[in-house]
Structure formats: structure tokens, C-alpha cells
Write an enzyme that holds these catalytic residues in place. Sequence first.
Site, short mmCIF file in Angstrom:
data_model
loop_
_atom_site.label_atom_id
_atom_site.label_comp_id
_atom_site.label_asym_id
_atom_site.label_seq_id
_atom_site.Cartn_x
_atom_site.Cartn_y
_atom_site.Cartn_z
N TYR A 33 44.38 62.79 53.63
CA TYR A 33 44.12 61.50 54.26
C TYR A 33 43.88 60.42 53.22
O TYR A 33 43.74 60.71 52.03
CB TYR A 33 42.94 61.60 55.22
CG TYR A 33 41.58 61.68 54.56
CD1 TYR A 33 41.15 62.83 53.91
CD2 TYR A 33 40.71 60.59 54.58
CE1 TYR A 33 39.90 62.90 53.31
CE2 TYR A 33 39.46 60.64 53.98
CZ TYR A 33 39.06 61.80 53.35
OH TYR A 33 37.83 61.86 52.74
N LYS A 148 42.78 64.74 48.23
CA LYS A 148 42.01 64.13 49.33
C LYS A 148 42.29 64.88 50.63
O LYS A 148 42.99 64.39 51.53
CB LYS A 148 42.32 62.63 49.44
CG LYS A 148 41.23 61.85 50.14
CD LYS A 148 41.29 60.39 49.80
CE LYS A 148 40.42 59.54 50.70
NZ LYS A 148 39.00 59.88 50.67
N GLU A 181 30.07 64.27 41.99
CA GLU A 181 30.18 62.98 42.68
C GLU A 181 29.31 63.05 43.92
O GLU A 181 28.62 64.04 44.15
CB GLU A 181 31.65 62.70 43.04
CG GLU A 181 32.27 63.77 43.91
CD GLU A 181 33.75 63.55 44.21
OE1 GLU A 181 34.22 62.41 44.14
OE2 GLU A 181 34.42 64.55 44.53
N LEU A 206 37.15 63.40 43.23
CA LEU A 206 38.24 62.58 43.76
C LEU A 206 38.40 61.35 42.86
O LEU A 206 37.41 60.74 42.45
CB LEU A 206 37.90 62.13 45.18
CG LEU A 206 39.04 61.36 45.84
CD1 LEU A 206 40.15 62.30 46.30
CD2 LEU A 206 38.55 60.52 47.00
N1 PMP Z 1 34.58 60.93 46.34
C1 PMP Z 1 34.76 61.45 47.57
C2 PMP Z 1 34.49 62.90 47.77
C3 PMP Z 1 35.19 60.64 48.64
O1 PMP Z 1 35.38 61.16 49.85
C4 PMP Z 1 35.42 59.26 48.40
C5 PMP Z 1 35.82 58.35 49.53
N2 PMP Z 1 36.99 58.71 50.14
C6 PMP Z 1 35.22 58.76 47.11
C7 PMP Z 1 34.80 59.61 46.11
C8 PMP Z 1 35.47 57.30 46.80
O2 PMP Z 1 36.83 57.03 46.81
P1 PMP Z 1 37.39 55.58 47.14
O3 PMP Z 1 36.79 54.66 46.12
O4 PMP Z 1 38.85 55.72 46.97
O5 PMP Z 1 36.97 55.26 48.52
#
Ligand code: PMP
Length: 285
Positions: A33, A148, A181, A206
Site C-alpha cells: 500500500y 510497505k 523506527e 520503511l
Molecule cells: N515507518 C512505518 C513503519 C510507516 O508505516 C510509515 C508510514 N507509512 C513511516 C515509517 C513513514 O513513512 P512516510 O513518511 O512515507 O509516511
Amino acid sequence: MSRFAYVNGQYLPLSVAGVHIEDRGYQFADGIYEVIAVHQGRLVDEEAHLVRLSRSLHEIELAWPVSKAVLKHILRRMIAINLLKNGILYLQITRGVTRRDHAFPKPGVTPSLVVTAKTMKPTPPEMIERGVAVVTMPDQRWKRCDIKSVALLPNILSKQAAKLKGAYEAWLIDEKGFVTEGSSTNAWIVTGKGEIVTRPLGQPILAGVTRQAILALAKEAGLKLVERPFKPAEALKAQEAFLTSTTSWALPITRIDGKPVGSGKPGPITLRLRQLYAEALDKGL
Ligand code: PMP
């Protein structure tokens, strides 16, 4: 306002939109996603999200359900028919509908594409003025967090555990004691020397699109950047901590496991980065 979803070629009222119960996303979480912010009716950092989407698809050996050009058209149409000004588009691609069997379906099964839209209110000012709390807990996810994937059970359990402890986010800790994270955000600190630190990209995290944008903005502003892992103990000795994501931008963290970070108040570098990000959004990121 009635909301519309895109489901495999059709724009349908959300109340009647649905997928087959044998969709592999529903059966196996066999899909990926993206969440793309919409700011003043415009997609934020669209290209970076599509690059990450393409990578996720490639890593799970799934073909694009429609061409990139068609997908871009669908996203714009979703903004228009939902009269979406500020919010997000959620986009999910799964390995399609087929008889339940772990191995990939035979060729000919088309991947499913679903897009939904959601209005979002701005982050409450008190969250920015006071900062948020995080709690640490073991990272129980799989070893490919760079994909993702829609399989978010460990992230959900961590977020819920954090919520029950009155925290906004969970910081996930790897086997060596380093922060990977947050459950849905990237993790950052600012050291006593004014260095902005975040974990380098790799399979344990991610590649946040906001992380990438903040790194670029910090670099442009001449701030000191270091991509290396850090432990919660270092974060507690740091001057500042913050998190980043599509929906949170850069948000100050002022408590880790109940203890204050730095002065216990949002730090100037975090607030500056948040400001720079807000300006970039207005200019058209
Ligand atoms: N880490 C994880 C595990 C996430 O789910 C997200 C948000 N989707 C992020 C980091 C931050 O990613 P982004 O800045 O692309 O929203």
C-alpha cells in the site's frame, strides 16, 4: 459529504464498495500500500510515493495493476470526486482474487487495486507545542520492513500498547538495542552537538517519503546530518527527538518511556524542520 472509493475500475460510494472475500489481500495480507497526503487539493510528493510503490511491487513480484499514467489519473479523479482538499489517499494493491493457496496464483489473475480518500484535520496545536510521548518495545516485525506490506499486525499491536500507556507512538527496538523506527513513523534525534540523527535505510525500516523530504530540507538549510542507528539511552541524553510521517510531518517527541527528552519541551531544530516542511508543502512538494 458522500465518499467514493475506486475498486478495480469503478468509482463507487464507500458504503457499497467492497472486494471479494477470496482476495489475497483479505486472506493472506498478500499486498502492498501507499498513503499519499493531499494538501490544498494537490498530491504531496507523488513521484516519491510512486517510486516506493513500484519498489514494493517489485519486491513482492507483483505487476502494476494499471499503468503509472492511469494510476495518476485515478488519484486525481479521486481527489476531484471526493472534493478532497486536505487529507490522504490510501492506495492498496493485492495479488488478486483466487482460490486460497499460499503459492502465487497462475498467470491471468489480475492484481486488485483499491483507492480510498479521507479528509484529515491539521495536527492539534497542543501536540506541536507540548510534543508527544513515545514508549519503547521490542520490534516484533519481519525482516523486510522496507516493503510497505499491508501485513501490519505487529505495528498495530505496538501502537495499541503505546496508546494504552498514554503514548502517541511506539519506538521499536531491534535485537541489538537500537531503535528501528516507530510503528507508523520514522525516528529521529538531535544530539548535544546539534547533529540530526536517523537510522540509515535498509531492510529494518520503511523508507519514509517524509524522512527523505526532511533530510533534503535539513541539508539545504545547512544543518548537520548523520544517518546511523541510535539507542533509547542516547535519545534520552539528546537535545531533541522527533518523528516523521506523511500525516504527522515532523512532530516533536518530548517523553520517552515517561522520561523527558532534553528540556522536556519541543526543540528548535524540530520546530524549524516542521516549519520548513510546511513551507515546502505550500510551495508544492
Ligand atoms: N515507518 C512505518 C513503519 C510507516 O508505516 C510509515 C508510514 N507509512 C513511516 C515509517 C513513514 O513513512 P512516510 O513518511 O512515507 O509516511
